[in-house]
Scaffold this active site. Structure first.
Site, PDB file in Angstrom:
ATOM      1  N   GLN A  39       4.608  75.227  22.889  1.00  0.00           N
ATOM      2  CA  GLN A  39       4.987  73.773  23.261  1.00  0.00           C
ATOM      3  C   GLN A  39       3.550  73.208  23.950  1.00  0.00           C
ATOM      4  OE1 GLN A  39       8.735  75.306  25.386  1.00  0.00           O
ATOM      5  NE2 GLN A  39       9.283  73.298  24.717  1.00  0.00           N
ATOM      6  N   HIS A 140       8.942  83.426  23.364  1.00  0.00           N
ATOM      7  CA  HIS A 140       9.548  82.180  23.670  1.00  0.00           C
ATOM      8  C   HIS A 140       9.621  81.520  22.058  1.00  0.00           C
ATOM      9  CE1 HIS A 140      10.456  79.131  26.967  1.00  0.00           C
ATOM     10  NE2 HIS A 140      10.809  78.426  25.784  1.00  0.00           N
ATOM     11  N   GLU A 185      15.856  82.970  26.176  1.00  0.00           N
ATOM     12  CA  GLU A 185      16.989  82.407  25.784  1.00  0.00           C
ATOM     13  C   GLU A 185      17.459  83.025  24.251  1.00  0.00           C
ATOM     14  OE1 GLU A 185      16.502  78.227  25.966  1.00  0.00           O
ATOM     15  OE2 GLU A 185      16.913  78.145  28.237  1.00  0.00           O
ATOM     16  N   TYR A 313      20.132  73.909  33.181  1.00  0.00           N
ATOM     17  CA  TYR A 313      20.013  72.513  32.949  1.00  0.00           C
ATOM     18  C   TYR A 313      21.080  71.682  33.069  1.00  0.00           C
ATOM     19  CZ  TYR A 313      15.423  73.560  30.857  1.00  0.00           C
ATOM     20  OH  TYR A 313      14.122  74.126  30.954  1.00  0.00           O
ATOM     21  N   GLU A 365      13.948  78.178  34.640  1.00  0.00           N
ATOM     22  CA  GLU A 365      13.688  77.005  34.067  1.00  0.00           C
ATOM     23  C   GLU A 365      14.879  76.009  35.004  1.00  0.00           C
ATOM     24  OE1 GLU A 365      13.646  76.325  29.850  1.00  0.00           O
ATOM     25  OE2 GLU A 365      12.387  78.218  29.652  1.00  0.00           O
ATOM     26  N   TRP A 411      10.827  73.342  34.820  1.00  0.00           N
ATOM     27  CA  TRP A 411      10.577  73.009  33.463  1.00  0.00           C
ATOM     28  C   TRP A 411      10.044  71.542  33.242  1.00  0.00           C
ATOM     29  CZ3 TRP A 411       9.319  76.011  29.516  1.00  0.00           C
ATOM     30  CH2 TRP A 411       8.768  75.073  28.526  1.00  0.00           C
ATOM     31  N   GLU A 418       8.751  69.173  22.452  1.00  0.00           N
ATOM     32  CA  GLU A 418      10.253  69.786  22.874  1.00  0.00           C
ATOM     33  C   GLU A 418      10.937  70.091  21.681  1.00  0.00           C
ATOM     34  OE1 GLU A 418      11.673  70.948  25.299  1.00  0.00           O
ATOM     35  OE2 GLU A 418      13.662  70.665  24.289  1.00  0.00           O
TER      36      GLU A 418
HETATM   37  C1  FCB Z   1      15.085  75.297  27.231  1.00  0.00           C
HETATM   38  C2  FCB Z   1      13.735  76.032  26.680  1.00  0.00           C
HETATM   39  C3  FCB Z   1      12.418  75.419  26.858  1.00  0.00           C
HETATM   40  C4  FCB Z   1      12.535  73.785  26.857  1.00  0.00           C
HETATM   41  C5  FCB Z   1      13.840  73.628  27.699  1.00  0.00           C
HETATM   42  C6  FCB Z   1      13.851  72.026  27.719  1.00  0.00           C
HETATM   43  O1  FCB Z   1      16.044  75.785  26.328  1.00  0.00           O
HETATM   44  O2  FCB Z   1      13.516  77.425  26.959  1.00  0.00           O
HETATM   45  O3  FCB Z   1      11.499  75.687  25.896  1.00  0.00           O
HETATM   46  O4  FCB Z   1      12.758  73.247  25.761  1.00  0.00           O
HETATM   47  O5  FCB Z   1      14.972  74.072  27.142  1.00  0.00           O
END
Ligand code: FCB
Length: 473
Positions: A39, A140, A185, A313, A365, A411, A418
């Site tokens: 990224q 990642h 993830e 998130y 994150e 994050w 993205e």
């Molecule tokens: C997560 C990812 C990260 C980023 C965020 C917004 O799922 O790990 O790389 O894209 O979302």
């Protein structure tokens, strides 16, 4: 590029709440920012780096919203010194980043690329010189394309290749980094990459996806064994995206769907890692699409963990009509369309503590995308400040209820690529003008800096919880 606190509009009015919030954390709590290799690095074909599945995926017409790729990204590969200065200026004491496997082993097997390792050497040493602890992630999402051509994560051999790569990284960097996480993830890799096909490698096959999820978990377990065989002193773990799943309504169908989605997203990963088996209800739901598990696999997956990283998130809302359905438009959402739901973080952490023998946790994150505008040299992102403040408070609530939380990473450090949204979504504390690569700290960067500096010197914080260690080493 030091931020001078006090000189910036965002700091002209002190935030008394932030000072009080910081006092809710122990003085040794880890405060950081996070990024990932594909990224931000760019330099996708320099100094011997091999192609990754994301380089390949981005070439497919329509795969990425704005037709972009990580070819240049934030040009971090060339601006690493400036970016380390930027991280230091935020007042954080930790930086989470990932290594690009194809940069250090271009074909995913065989020869190591010394120039690739040299880059991470510079990064790690530069961070340590500034008293910033490096938190490394091995994977990642940027699998070497050469391995994909041999079947990728569907091929059991990739698991062994990943363990070799992990062992080499542990050997070279294990004494200089604060932790090593295996996979970021796995749900996203398996489900978005191999079932929904929205992320690389763009496969749409549920049976493939479940086998991939099993191989990712197995790769994690084998990698932990391989790194420990190298006597790696850094704490070792994994990073999972986790969220509470709420039913859209109280109907029996929605409750059942929410329970199943909880199984597919939370328990499918937590159960094998910490309990040594897959959840029965999900196996029943998958039927013939359930993964093939070889005797001994579950024991390999269930390695002692020194930590788990949680990426949070939003919550998920499930309805019988549409799994993980979008939310009612009236709710507060970010530019990703993700609901702002800080209480879900507390709920999630308390639930995990109740259900599993957890190792220490980090929030690896948390953050939000907003439509930031650079206006007269300033990015006024009050919504992001509010998002961060509320999630940090949610984390404090969990800590005060006995969850063994050790750190938090926003994050992201800077706006970046993205994934399938390309450069259309901005998650950074620092704004990037992609044409000039100029970095401009947003108001949220100033806020986080002031917060971290106060939190790190706060004396009122609780001591970290030391019970419930999952580290059996
Ligand atoms: C997560 C990812 C990260 C980023 C965020 C917004 O799922 O790990 O790389 O894209 O979302």
């Amino acid at each position: 590029m030091l931020i001078k606190s006090g000189e910036h509009p965002a700091n002209s009015v002190p935030d008394p709440d932030a000072g009080a919030l910081g006092k809710r954390f122990p003085g040794n709590f880890v405060w950081g920012v996070a990024t990932s290799a594909y990224q931000i690095e760019g330099a996708a074909h320099e100094d011997g780096r091999g192609d990754s599945i994301w380089d390949e995926f981005c070439r497919r017409p329509g795969a990425v919203k704005d037709g972009s790729s990580g070819e240049r990204a934030c040009d971090h590969y060339h601006r690493v010194a400036e970016d380390i200065g930027l991280i230091a200026s935020l007042g954080v004491n930790a930086y989470r980043f990932s290594l690009a496997w194809p940069r250090v082993q271009p074909l995913g097997a065989g020869a190591w690329n010394e120039k690739g390792f040299a880059f991470y050497d510079r990064l790690i040493d530069g961070l340590l010189e500034r008293d910033i602890s490096p938190y490394v992630t091995l994977y990642h999402w940027d699998l070497p394309q050469a391995l994909q051509e041999r079947g990728g994560w569907l091929d059991r051999d990739t698991v062994a290749r990943f363990a070799d790569y992990a062992a080499e990284v542990a050997l070279r960097f294990g004494r200089r980094v604060a932790s090593i996480a295996t996979i970021n993830e796995p749900w996203v890799v398996a489900t978005l990459g191999h079932e929904a096909g929205r992320f690389a490698p763009g496969v749409k096959d549920r049976k493939v996806a479940t086998q991939v999820s099993h191989h990712l978990l197995l790769g994690h377990g084998l990698a932990l064994q391989a790194m420990r065989a190298q006597h790696c002193p850094a704490p070792l773990g994994i990073v999972l995206n986790q969220a509470p799943v709420h039913p859209a309504t109280d109907s029996a169908e929605d409750l059942a769907r929410a329970r199943l989605d909880d199984g597919l997203t939370v328990r499918w990963y937590m159960d094998p890692l910490l309990l040594g088996h897959y959840p029965d209800d999900v196996l029943g739901f998958l039927g013939g699409d359930a993964p093939q598990v070889t005797p001994g696999d579950m024991a390999t997956i269930r390695q002692p963990l020194d930590f788990i990283g949680i990426n949070y998130y939003s919550r998920n809302v499930s309805g019988s009509g549409a799994p993980l359905a979008p939310l009612a438009p009236a709710r507060e959402v970010t530019d990703m369309g993700w609901e702002v739901f800080p209480g879900g973080l507390t709920e999630l952490l308390l639930r995990l503590k109740a259900d599993y023998p957890l190792p220490p946790l980090y929030i690896t994150e948390n953050g939000a995308a907003y439509r930031d505008r650079l206006d007269d040299g300033r990015i006024a992102d009050a919504a992001r400040i509010s998002y961060l403040r509320r999630h940090i408070a949610a984390m404090a609530d969990a800590l005060e209820s006995g969850v063994d939380l050790r750190g938090y990473f926003v994050w992201s450090l800077i706006d970046n690529f993205e994934w399938a949204d390309g450069y259309t979504k901005r998650f950074g504390l620092v704004y990037v003008d992609y044409a000039t690569q100029r970095r401009t700290p947003k108001d949220s960067a100033h806020w986080y800096q002031a917060f971290c500096l106060r939190a790190r010197t706060a004396t009122g914080g609780r001591s970290p919880v030391t019970t419930g260690q999952g580290n059996a080493r």
